[in-house]
Scaffold this active site. Structure first.
Site, PDB file in Angstrom:
ATOM      1  N   HIS B 436       1.977  -4.422 -23.174  1.00  0.00           N
ATOM      2  CA  HIS B 436       2.851  -4.914 -22.099  1.00  0.00           C
ATOM      3  C   HIS B 436       2.098  -5.127 -20.776  1.00  0.00           C
ATOM      4  O   HIS B 436       1.013  -4.615 -20.592  1.00  0.00           O
ATOM      5  CB  HIS B 436       4.105  -4.043 -21.930  1.00  0.00           C
ATOM      6  CG  HIS B 436       3.876  -2.634 -21.498  1.00  0.00           C
ATOM      7  ND1 HIS B 436       4.903  -1.811 -21.138  1.00  0.00           N
ATOM      8  CD2 HIS B 436       2.751  -1.891 -21.395  1.00  0.00           C
ATOM      9  CE1 HIS B 436       4.426  -0.635 -20.816  1.00  0.00           C
ATOM     10  NE2 HIS B 436       3.139  -0.647 -20.958  1.00  0.00           N
ATOM     11  N   GLU B 437       2.675  -5.936 -19.942  1.00  0.00           N
ATOM     12  CA  GLU B 437       2.037  -6.366 -18.679  1.00  0.00           C
ATOM     13  C   GLU B 437       0.737  -7.109 -18.931  1.00  0.00           C
ATOM     14  O   GLU B 437      -0.189  -7.046 -18.115  1.00  0.00           O
ATOM     15  CB  GLU B 437       1.794  -5.190 -17.733  1.00  0.00           C
ATOM     16  CG  GLU B 437       2.981  -4.289 -17.471  1.00  0.00           C
ATOM     17  CD  GLU B 437       4.212  -5.014 -16.980  1.00  0.00           C
ATOM     18  OE1 GLU B 437       4.085  -6.123 -16.429  1.00  0.00           O
ATOM     19  OE2 GLU B 437       5.317  -4.480 -17.174  1.00  0.00           O
ATOM     20  N   GLY B 438       0.662  -7.828 -20.046  1.00  0.00           N
ATOM     21  CA  GLY B 438      -0.529  -8.631 -20.331  1.00  0.00           C
ATOM     22  C   GLY B 438      -1.463  -7.915 -21.283  1.00  0.00           C
ATOM     23  O   GLY B 438      -1.985  -6.861 -20.959  1.00  0.00           O
TER      24      GLY B 438
END
Lengths: 596, 596
Positions: B436-438
């Site tokens: 998550h978040e890239g």
């Protein structure tokens, strides 16, 4: 739905790389041919797909329950077990006269690959039962064989392997379970065992535990350990259960994965009436167990390889069908998105998985072929090579299989982290494999402290001879010349490292020589898998280079590329490992408890 | 029970390595001193230990349920949330006039470390709420701030970040959620969002979703994206919920870990009546979101670091108390077993964990300090360095934190694989962080494709300057001279690699230059963590070398040994990575879909 294991790859491994048909020249296998092999393999894949795969997630979400009296598992497990038993696979490795099919270990391993890929938990029950039956067959007396084996062959009884105790894990010599001689010639067993897979269940009408214990008065350490057969139900001479034995389920353990297989704490002899029967000679229990453990170690390696393989197939399928993003040089936001398999980094993650899992599967099948050459062919050299390879067969797939599963999740991204997709279960299931049947630490000590030096390094020499043969063959193909050159450099490094460590150990520097053994195990594993990749690439070229089928030439190109990946990307890490090993780096050895 | 995070280590990081008190020279922080910092930290550790830790396993085993109407979570989550809110930590980073405490990011991050170490799932709710509140505070208008922030500061409202859609993950420019202008000046939102953490729950009386969507008629791609505030309940001017908005929970997703945090599919505007309020200017949604995402990325790195840290503390405790086996040179089976921490390979696994998690925590605290220097101190250079480091802050802990958790399980062996011990949950929880978040892939493109070259590589130069300063200081200590020499070699390799890649990218070879970006990200990460280890070892020596307390000198010795481990064992892997990068190896790029 993607295949569990690529059928083209399995065919290539079985028939091209490891030439299963050649084994039919051995007397034990002479009634087989490629048709019978194909037929049993097809049956295995079908049963795995139809009866093991469908409840894999369900068994994970609905663990076996223990109400204090009985264990209950979901009914699909029993149905799958029955189909497995009906197929004849439980006894397939045994002789015709014992009701088996004299199936080579190589073909049998290929069959088992499908079951574990489909459902590792449910496959655990037949795996353990077959291992226990092998042990009884090898070391039990005629009465024990005729009483217990028929029910283990037709599915009425399951088997377990009861080694670990609450305070005794890797250090088996310290076990405390006791066996008290009884006037009727049997023993009364007393003690507690832990982490016993399949230790209780509601699938079979009896369970045959193989328990290691110390006969009263026996010496400390491994020499005082004997092996006992302890049935859940005491049987009559025909092997039919007639009376509950004093072995009780004390509780179930709750695991991260492999949730469908019960993991148990068992109490033997709480009422001082647990009947156990000595197998073979007193004091030789651990050496018998190790026969079973060596097979179990190949089984663990194979399981780790194919759980890795399953995740690879799932993530490949996802990557081929999930559109997301554009190429780095595509600036138009209106342009169509590409499937993620087009991204170089996704290809890296798929290629790494391919190299780990296909390489691992090849290694396990090599081990199985060596079992055949040794046991059915009487080839002592194959036995020596197998002995040397076993720690690697156990540990490389167990380390890199979970890495592959990690990459499979990463390819799926957020989806891969949810239980709505199968790769997260693969990741949890596979995490067991680096632990049971001996951790990496144990395997690395077995390799570096023992196996390398047996019979003056005979195993090493056999391995090098095979490697040289492969390098020679591969060097003839222009596509592989570069890779052979790179490989040569690193295998030289391995040999020099082995020499340096051998000298240190021989001069008595046990502590220093063994301190970084885990590095050596990994290094050896990489060199062996890279060798198998050279071999597979060479055989793919020899077989398919002139094929007119695009499927064949694509398959060949894939094998070459995976060999490239493993040899150019992964193998060179051995240089740094060799540096730490040959400089006898003391960083870990010198670290002190109080410094943490 | 072991500590969540070693208090001596936290004190060392906060007060010695990153000198929190120095920040009090900045006007915004001038009313603070070490006493106020210690006091808020003690409060955080206490609430984390008393209200977050006890239900960590319970929340994992009892996931939030959705009956089609409402979500229910176990009551302990709400209690923990309330204690968190009552502590003032939700608004602690904000100004006094907004009701905050003007707490430095450095100290606030240290506080948050305890919550995630104790219970990552429950800590997720305040994390998301604070991130959303920061965004509203930064870009919302006065009316929005006064209407929504007070309830987000005192715990009546939670916040979310709604970016991903079923068909839109990493490629945000392709999103399809629409915003239709309404005559009252607001918008009607229509679309579906997926993997929205905390998207619904029964903990707070309102939820403020920050949603990115495309205003009707806006251009394709990222420039057409705007940011909207979409409350679960429409509020009156005082911010009190008065009417259900048309945003519905379509379903919950079931994750491998982080099970206590709801992961949701949300439907906006099924009845065409979902009210949304534009934040800031139209078309700038993604740049606003990125401000929040950069903070979220530091938060993810911190979370990954401390879940890793928790596993380290647990496995260290186990290793110190579990007797098993003997030294390689001890032959007497009667001799007492040693605790497993005495085995070199167990020390290796603990030392690796220590180097990953303490290094990762240091990196995250450095990032937090840079936030303070930049935002409160107005130091643009700190902002530039932070920009460069952010992909590494997100990804190094996310990659090596799970590796640490993997080793923690291995130290515990079979016990580690069961849910009876906490390390297996750490392993599952932490697996989210690389996604998550890239993902790593995204971070590596951000680093190599963008961050390195901003403002003519200003960030690179600032980083090198800091590194040189550390090397100079470390080189003065005899214990570190060898390590500085090794480090010098590898940092040179990093610089040469960066140059080679920069030239390729500048000459337009985007595909080739970026193909192996994941290797570069890892390489950069290793060089940065090794730098921080040199720095920590140097500061430990400067501070404790002349101490008469054995605890101090042991602590110092541990830091030196972990620096040794990381620099001698892990860092040298960059050489092989550099070779692949500078030779623009095409193995992954050339791989074809059909070859798999």
């Amino acid at each position: 739905m993607p295949q569990l294991i690529s059928s083209k790859d399995m065919d290539f491994l079985l028939n091209t790389v490891f030439n299963a048909e050649e084994l039919c020249q051995l007397p034990a296998y002479q009634e087989h041919d490629r048709t019978t092999f194909d037929s049993v393999l097809t049956t295995a894949e079908r049963i795995a797909t139809d009866y093991f795969l469908p409840h894999n997630a369900k068994a994970d979400a609905n663990e076996p329950q223990f109400d204090g009296e009985r264990v209950s598992t979901i009914p699909e497990v029993k149905t799958a077990w029955q189909h497995f038993a009906d197929s004849g696979l439980l006894s397939a490795r045994h002789s015709y006269e014992d009701g088996g099919m004299q199936l080579p270990a190589l073909v049998h391993s290929a069959c088992m690959a499908y079951f574990t890929a489909a459902n590792p938990s449910t496959a655990g029950y037949p795996f353990l039962t077959m291992a226990a039956a092998n042990l009884i067959n090898a070391f039990g007396n005629d009465e024990q064989k005729s009483r217990y084996l028929p029910a283990m062959f037709d599915g009425r009884s399951a088997g377990t392997m009861a080694l670990t105790e609450p305070d005794v894990g890797s250090s088996l010599g310290d076990l405390t379970t006791k066996a008290i001689p009884h006037e009727d010639g049997s023993y009364r067993i007393k003690g507690q065992k832990m982490y016993i897979s399949g230790g209780d269940q509601d699938i079979t009408s009896n369970i045959i535990h193989l328990v290691i214990a110390r006969i009263q008065g026996a010496p400390q350490g491994v020499k005082g350990i004997s092996l006992f057969l302890v049935p859940k139900f005491i049987t009559n001479e025909a092997g039919e259960p007639i009376q509950r034995n004093d072995v009780q389920l004390a509780g179930l353990l709750h695991k991260m994965g492999y949730r469908g297989t019960t993991s148990t704490v068992l109490s033997f002899g709480e009422k001082d009436d647990c009947h156990g029967y000595l197998i073979g000679e007193a004091g030789r229990g651990l050496s018998y167990m190790f026969k079973m453990m060596n097979e179990a170690r190949i089984g663990v390696g194979l399981g780790a390889a194919v759980i890795g393989y399953r995740g690879y197939m799932e993530s490949l399928d996802y990557a081929r069908n999930r559109p997301q993003g554009r190429r780095p040089d595509e600036k138009d936001p209106q342009s169509k998105q590409i499937n993620i398999i087009e991204h170089a980094d996704v290809r890296r993650m798929l290629l790494a998985q391919k190299s780990y899992v296909e390489g691992s599967l090849a290694l396990c099948m090599l081990a199985a072929r060596l079992v055949d050459e040794h046991e059915a062919g009487g080839d002592e050299d194959s036995g020596r090579l197998l002995d040397l390879l076993t720690p690697v067969v156990k540990s490389f797939p167990s380390f890199y299989g979970p890495r592959a599963n990690d990459l499979a999740i990463q390819v799926l991204g957020g989806a891969g982290y949810t239980r709505e997709y199968p790769v997260e279960q693969c990741y949890r299931d596979n995490r067991l494999n680096p632990i049971h049947e001996g951790t990496h630490g144990i395997q690395s000590l077995d390799l570096l402290g023992r196996k390398l030096w047996q019979e003056n390094g005979a195993g090493q020499k056999l391995l090098l001879k095979r490697i040289q043969k492969t390098m020679h063959a591969a060097g003839k193909h222009s596509e592989l010349v570069e890779l052979v050159g790179v490989y040569q450099k690193h295998i030289n490094t391995l040999m020099q490292t082995t020499l340096a460590l051998g000298s240190a150990l021989q001069s008595g520097k046990l502590k220093e020589g063994l301190a970084n053994s885990a590095l050596y195990l990994d290094m050896m594993g990489k060199c062996i898998i890279a060798w198998l990749w050279l071999d597979m690439a060479e055989k793919a070229i020899s077989t398919f280079a002139s094929s007119e089928s695009k499927e064949d030439t694509d398959f060949m190109a894939g094998k070459i590329q995976a060999a490239r990946y493993f040899i150019l990307w992964e193998l060179p890490e051995v240089e740094h490992q060799a540096h730490l090993l040959t400089s006898f780096d003391r960083t870990c050895l010198d670290m002190q408890d109080n410094w943490f």
